[in-house]
Design a protein around this motif. Sequence first.
Motif, PDB file in Angstrom:
ATOM      1  N   UNK A  85      57.008  35.543  39.749  1.00 49.07           N
ATOM      2  CA  UNK A  85      56.372  36.139  38.568  1.00 49.07           C
ATOM      3  C   UNK A  85      57.100  35.726  37.290  1.00 49.07           C
ATOM      4  N   UNK A  86      58.423  35.757  37.301  1.00 51.98           N
ATOM      5  CA  UNK A  86      59.198  35.356  36.126  1.00 51.98           C
ATOM      6  C   UNK A  86      58.979  33.883  35.807  1.00 51.98           C
ATOM      7  N   UNK A  87      58.995  33.049  36.817  1.00 49.34           N
ATOM      8  CA  UNK A  87      58.806  31.609  36.602  1.00 49.34           C
ATOM      9  C   UNK A  87      57.419  31.305  36.044  1.00 49.34           C
ATOM     10  N   UNK A  88      56.418  32.096  36.467  1.00 50.00           N
ATOM     11  CA  UNK A  88      55.039  31.859  36.033  1.00 50.00           C
ATOM     12  C   UNK A  88      54.657  32.678  34.798  1.00 50.00           C
ATOM     13  N   UNK A  89      55.580  33.537  34.351  1.00 50.03           N
ATOM     14  CA  UNK A  89      55.348  34.372  33.165  1.00 50.03           C
ATOM     15  C   UNK A  89      54.141  35.298  33.330  1.00 50.03           C
ATOM     16  N   UNK A  90      54.078  35.926  34.508  1.00 48.30           N
ATOM     17  CA  UNK A  90      53.058  36.939  34.775  1.00 48.30           C
ATOM     18  C   UNK A  90      53.747  38.138  35.399  1.00 48.30           C
ATOM     19  N   UNK A  91      53.056  39.251  35.464  1.00 47.07           N
ATOM     20  CA  UNK A  91      53.641  40.421  36.111  1.00 47.07           C
ATOM     21  C   UNK A  91      53.470  40.301  37.627  1.00 47.07           C
ATOM     22  N   UNK A  92      54.399  40.898  38.342  1.00 44.86           N
ATOM     23  CA  UNK A  92      54.283  40.946  39.799  1.00 44.86           C
ATOM     24  C   UNK A  92      53.021  41.727  40.180  1.00 44.86           C
ATOM     25  N   UNK A  93      52.709  42.732  39.405  1.00 40.73           N
ATOM     26  CA  UNK A  93      51.508  43.528  39.635  1.00 40.73           C
ATOM     27  C   UNK A  93      50.265  42.649  39.586  1.00 40.73           C
ATOM     28  N   UNK A  94      50.196  41.764  38.612  1.00 39.90           N
ATOM     29  CA  UNK A  94      49.033  40.887  38.499  1.00 39.90           C
ATOM     30  C   UNK A  94      48.921  39.960  39.702  1.00 39.90           C
ATOM     31  N   UNK A  95      50.048  39.472  40.210  1.00 36.62           N
ATOM     32  CA  UNK A  95      49.998  38.593  41.377  1.00 36.62           C
ATOM     33  C   UNK A  95      49.478  39.315  42.611  1.00 36.62           C
ATOM     34  N   UNK A  96      49.810  40.587  42.743  1.00 36.10           N
ATOM     35  CA  UNK A  96      49.414  41.347  43.934  1.00 36.10           C
ATOM     36  C   UNK A  96      48.049  42.005  43.820  1.00 36.10           C
ATOM     37  N   UNK A  97      47.696  42.460  42.640  1.00 41.15           N
ATOM     38  CA  UNK A  97      46.433  43.196  42.460  1.00 41.15           C
ATOM     39  C   UNK A  97      45.346  42.241  42.004  1.00 41.15           C
ATOM     40  N   UNK A  98      44.573  41.807  42.967  1.00 40.19           N
ATOM     41  CA  UNK A  98      43.559  40.796  42.708  1.00 40.19           C
ATOM     42  C   UNK A  98      42.390  41.321  41.880  1.00 40.19           C
ATOM     43  N   UNK A  99      42.322  42.634  41.706  1.00 38.55           N
ATOM     44  CA  UNK A  99      41.255  43.223  40.904  1.00 38.55           C
ATOM     45  C   UNK A  99      41.580  43.220  39.405  1.00 38.55           C
TER      46      UNK A  99
END
Length: 83
Positions: A60-74
């Motif tokens: 998530x840090x490397x991609x500059x997104x939240x971990x929540x966004x990676x897991x919550x596909x909705x």
Amino acid sequence: MKEISRIDLAEVGSRIRQIRTKHNMSQSDLAEACGFSLPYVSDIERGKKCFSVDILLRIALALKVSADWLLRLDLPQTQYAHS
């Protein structure tokens, strides 16, 4: 209370690949940024590896997104992507 569904590793991996390519990063770039091997990143993106919260946070840090966004596909990308 809302039911929590199981995490689909293939879908999470697809989301990781999607944002990685949007950032013009290769799998090798992501592997280097996270301290992983290239085959490990490939396996994660194909949903072949389970991974820990620590691994998720590094991605998530490397991609500059939240971990929540990676897991919550909705969740829409624009809501949780960092600049």
